[in-house]
Design a protein around this motif. Structure first.
Motif, PDB file in Angstrom:
ATOM      1  N   ALA A 155      -5.662  -5.439   4.747  1.00  0.00           N
ATOM      2  CA  ALA A 155      -6.478  -4.276   4.387  1.00  0.00           C
ATOM      3  C   ALA A 155      -6.942  -4.399   2.942  1.00  0.00           C
ATOM      4  CB  ALA A 155      -5.694  -2.990   4.586  1.00  0.00           C
ATOM      5  N   ARG A 156      -8.209  -4.078   2.703  1.00  0.00           N
ATOM      6  CA  ARG A 156      -8.787  -4.179   1.355  1.00  0.00           C
ATOM      7  C   ARG A 156      -8.759  -2.848   0.627  1.00  0.00           C
ATOM      8  NH1 ARG A 156     -13.129  -7.952   0.918  1.00  0.00           N
ATOM      9  NH2 ARG A 156     -12.984  -7.386  -1.277  1.00  0.00           N
ATOM     10  N   GLY A 157      -8.648  -1.745   1.381  1.00  0.00           N
ATOM     11  CA  GLY A 157      -8.644  -0.429   0.770  1.00  0.00           C
ATOM     12  C   GLY A 157      -8.498   0.647   1.817  1.00  0.00           C
TER      13      GLY A 157
ATOM     14  N   PRO B 252      -5.585  -0.335  -2.815  1.00  0.00           N
ATOM     15  CA  PRO B 252      -6.350   0.756  -3.423  1.00  0.00           C
ATOM     16  C   PRO B 252      -6.551   1.881  -2.408  1.00  0.00           C
ATOM     17  CG  PRO B 252      -7.476  -1.362  -3.699  1.00  0.00           C
ATOM     18  CD  PRO B 252      -6.373  -1.561  -2.714  1.00  0.00           C
ATOM     19  N   VAL B 253      -6.174   3.085  -2.803  1.00  0.00           N
ATOM     20  CA  VAL B 253      -6.272   4.249  -1.932  1.00  0.00           C
ATOM     21  C   VAL B 253      -6.946   5.378  -2.700  1.00  0.00           C
ATOM     22  CG1 VAL B 253      -4.978   5.985  -0.610  1.00  0.00           C
ATOM     23  CG2 VAL B 253      -4.145   3.618  -0.717  1.00  0.00           C
ATOM     24  N   GLN B 254      -7.878   6.043  -2.024  1.00  0.00           N
ATOM     25  CA  GLN B 254      -8.539   7.195  -2.628  1.00  0.00           C
ATOM     26  C   GLN B 254      -8.566   8.321  -1.603  1.00  0.00           C
ATOM     27  OE1 GLN B 254     -12.936   7.568  -3.826  1.00  0.00           O
ATOM     28  NE2 GLN B 254     -11.946   6.798  -5.685  1.00  0.00           N
TER      29      GLN B 254
ATOM     30  N   GLY C 225       3.811   1.091  -2.527  1.00  0.00           N
ATOM     31  CA  GLY C 225       3.104   0.068  -3.294  1.00  0.00           C
ATOM     32  C   GLY C 225       1.610   0.293  -3.421  1.00  0.00           C
ATOM     33  N   ALA C 226       1.128   1.444  -2.979  1.00  0.00           N
ATOM     34  CA  ALA C 226      -0.311   1.726  -3.046  1.00  0.00           C
ATOM     35  C   ALA C 226      -0.711   2.178  -4.447  1.00  0.00           C
ATOM     36  CB  ALA C 226      -0.685   2.804  -2.035  1.00  0.00           C
ATOM     37  N   ASP C 227      -1.937   1.872  -4.802  1.00  0.00           N
ATOM     38  CA  ASP C 227      -2.543   2.324  -6.058  1.00  0.00           C
ATOM     39  C   ASP C 227      -3.441   3.507  -5.677  1.00  0.00           C
ATOM     40  OD1 ASP C 227      -3.638   2.641  -8.548  1.00  0.00           O
ATOM     41  OD2 ASP C 227      -4.862   0.827  -8.457  1.00  0.00           O
ATOM     42  N   THR C 228      -2.913   4.723  -5.816  1.00  0.00           N
ATOM     43  CA  THR C 228      -3.515   5.913  -5.214  1.00  0.00           C
ATOM     44  C   THR C 228      -4.166   6.838  -6.228  1.00  0.00           C
ATOM     45  OG1 THR C 228      -1.808   5.809  -3.502  1.00  0.00           O
ATOM     46  CG2 THR C 228      -3.028   7.860  -3.686  1.00  0.00           C
TER      47      THR C 228
ATOM     48  N   SER D 283     -18.219   6.094  -3.539  1.00  0.00           N
ATOM     49  CA  SER D 283     -19.137   4.943  -3.652  1.00  0.00           C
ATOM     50  C   SER D 283     -18.700   4.000  -4.765  1.00  0.00           C
ATOM     51  CB  SER D 283     -20.565   5.427  -3.904  1.00  0.00           C
ATOM     52  OG  SER D 283     -21.030   6.127  -2.772  1.00  0.00           O
ATOM     53  N   ALA D 284     -18.302   4.569  -5.907  1.00  0.00           N
ATOM     54  CA  ALA D 284     -17.819   3.750  -7.014  1.00  0.00           C
ATOM     55  C   ALA D 284     -16.524   3.027  -6.630  1.00  0.00           C
ATOM     56  CB  ALA D 284     -17.609   4.614  -8.252  1.00  0.00           C
ATOM     57  N   PHE D 285     -15.642   3.719  -5.915  1.00  0.00           N
ATOM     58  CA  PHE D 285     -14.392   3.129  -5.445  1.00  0.00           C
ATOM     59  C   PHE D 285     -14.681   1.907  -4.569  1.00  0.00           C
ATOM     60  CE2 PHE D 285     -11.304   3.200  -1.821  1.00  0.00           C
ATOM     61  CZ  PHE D 285     -10.143   2.876  -2.514  1.00  0.00           C
TER      62      PHE D 285
END
Length: 189
Positions: free
Chosen positions: A97-99, A119-121, A147-150, A183-185
Motif C-alpha cells: 500500500a502506498r497510502g 501515509p494516512v490522511q 506504524g502509520a504516519d497519520t 490533492s496535496a497529500f
C-alpha cells in the motif's frame, strides 16, 4: 498514482464517481468498485440495511477481489465513511500500500497491524456522530502504534458526509478544503 476508491453506505452514488473524476483529472488512475451490486440508498438507514444484508465479510471479500489485480503495483486505498473503513482494513493488510485517504470514517485496528510509515490522511466532521472524539483519539494512537504516519483534519460544523453534494450533510467550503488538502497529500506520495 493508482487509487482504489470505496463508496459509502449509500452505495455508488454520483458523488463517488464525481470524486473519482476529480482524481482522474489530477492524473491518477482511479478504480471505483461497486460493493453493493448496483444498489444505492436514499437514506443512511437504507444504506446500512443493504450493508447488513450483504454482510461485512462479503463486503470485505468483494473489496479484496476488486483490489487484487492492482495491489502488486502499490495502491492508495481511499473511501467515504463505510468505504473508508473498508479502505483502512485493506491498506493495513497490504504491504505494498502506498497510502490511505479516509473521508468521514475509520475502522477498528487489529492488534497485530503493522505498517512501515504508511501515509494516512483522515478528513472528518467535528463533531461527527459516527466518529466521536474519544474514538478518534484512540484510533489516532492505534494508527501510530501500527506504524502509520497519520494526519487528521477536522471540519467544525460540517455534516458527516460533507463532501457529497447530493446529501443534506454537504458543506461546500469544508468539502473544497478537504479536497485541496487531499490533492496535496496524493501529489506528495
Amino acid at each position: 498514482m493508482n487509487i482504489m476508491l470505496f463508496h459509502s453506505a449509500y452505495g455508488p452514488r454520483p458523488a463517488v464517481h464525481a470524486a473519482a473524476d476529480r482524481l482522474r483529472a489530477a492524473g491518477h488512475h482511479v478504480h471505483v468498485p461497486d460493493l453493493y451490486d448496483g444498489q444505492t440508498a436514499g437514506t443512511m438507514e437504507e444504506g446500512m440495511a443493504i450493508k447488513e444484508r450483504i454482510g461485512k465479510e462479503e463486503l470485505l471479500k468483494r473489496a479484496v477481489m476488486a483490489a487484487a489485480p492492482y495491489s502488486e503495483q502499490g495502491l492508495v486505498y481511499a473511501g467515504f465513511s463505510l468505504g473508508a473503513s473498508v479502505a483502512q482494513t485493506l491498506a493495513l493488510g497490504d504491504e505494498k500500500a502506498r497510502g490511505l485517504l479516509l473521508f468521514h470514517g475509520t475502522s477498528n485496528i487489529a492488534p497485530n497491524a503493522s505498517v512501515d510509515e504508511l501515509p494516512v490522511q483522515l478528513h472528518v466532521a467535528d463533531p461527527d456522530p459516527f466518529e466521536p472524539h474519544d474514538w478518534l483519539n484512540a484510533w489516532y494512537l492505534g494508527m501510530g502504534r501500527a506504524g502509520a504516519d497519520t494526519e487528521v483534519y477536522r471540519y467544525p460544523g460540517a455534516g458527516h458526509l460533507f463532501t457529497d453534494p447530493g446529501l443534506p450533510d454537504h458543506d461546500e467550503d469544508a468539502a473544497e478544503r478537504a479536497w485541496a488538502i487531499a490533492s496535496a497529500f496524493l501529489k506528495d506520495l
